[in-house]
Design an enzyme around this catalytic site. Structure first.
Site, PDB file in Angstrom:
ATOM      1  CB  CYS A  92      -0.953  -0.032   1.192  1.00  0.00           C
ATOM      2  SG  CYS A  92      -0.122   0.024   2.796  1.00  0.00           S
ATOM      3  NE  ARG A  97      -4.144   2.333   2.333  1.00  0.00           N
ATOM      4  CZ  ARG A  97      -4.133   3.221   1.345  1.00  0.00           C
ATOM      5  NH1 ARG A  97      -5.204   3.372   0.586  1.00  0.00           N
ATOM      6  NH2 ARG A  97      -3.065   3.946   1.101  1.00  0.00           N
TER       7      ARG A  97
END
Length: 129
Positions: A92, A97
């Site tokens: 990410c 994430r």
């Protein structure tokens, strides 16, 4: 009373032996950019998944990456179509994430997950200078 205890132990053991096979060990790694690249290059067949938003992806991404946005609700449906035995590399922007994605991938039965430490930001800083 002892007879019932032995019966219970025997049934529990039998059920454990006949349960689903769980012999696949998950290999989960967190690699800095250079290690991430080297490990990917050592494989012939793998997935490279960018879990950022399409807008972030369009501003720059790793070559051959597929954009599966973790935050838009379609991520779980998209990964259901992937081969769980094939290595999967995720990243990410900075690592939050992709860590969540790696957790989800592990929960869904993927057996080799590699997360890019520091995300695309670290990659740009270390690999493209």
């Amino acid at each position: 009373m002892m007879k019932n205890l032995f019966l219970l132990i025997g049934l529990t053991t039998l059920m454990a032996c006949n349960g689903p096979a769980q012999n696949t060990e998950v290999k989960r790694e967190l690699f800095a950019p250079a290690e991430f690249k080297k490990d990917m290059q050592s494989k012939n067949d793998y997935y490279l998944i960018d879990v950022r938003t399409p807008a972030e992806f369009n501003q720059g991404h790793l070559d051959n990456a597929e954009n599966l946005n973790l935050m838009d609700g379609s991520f779980e449906n998209a990964i259901e179509k992937l081969d769980r035995k094939k290595p999967i590399y995720v990243y990410c922007a900075v690592g939050g994430r992709s860590n969540r994605a790696a957790n989800l991938l592990e929960d869904k039965g993927f057996v080799h997950i590699v997360d890019l430490k520091g995300g695309y930001t670290a990659w740009k800083k270390r690999m493209e200078n």
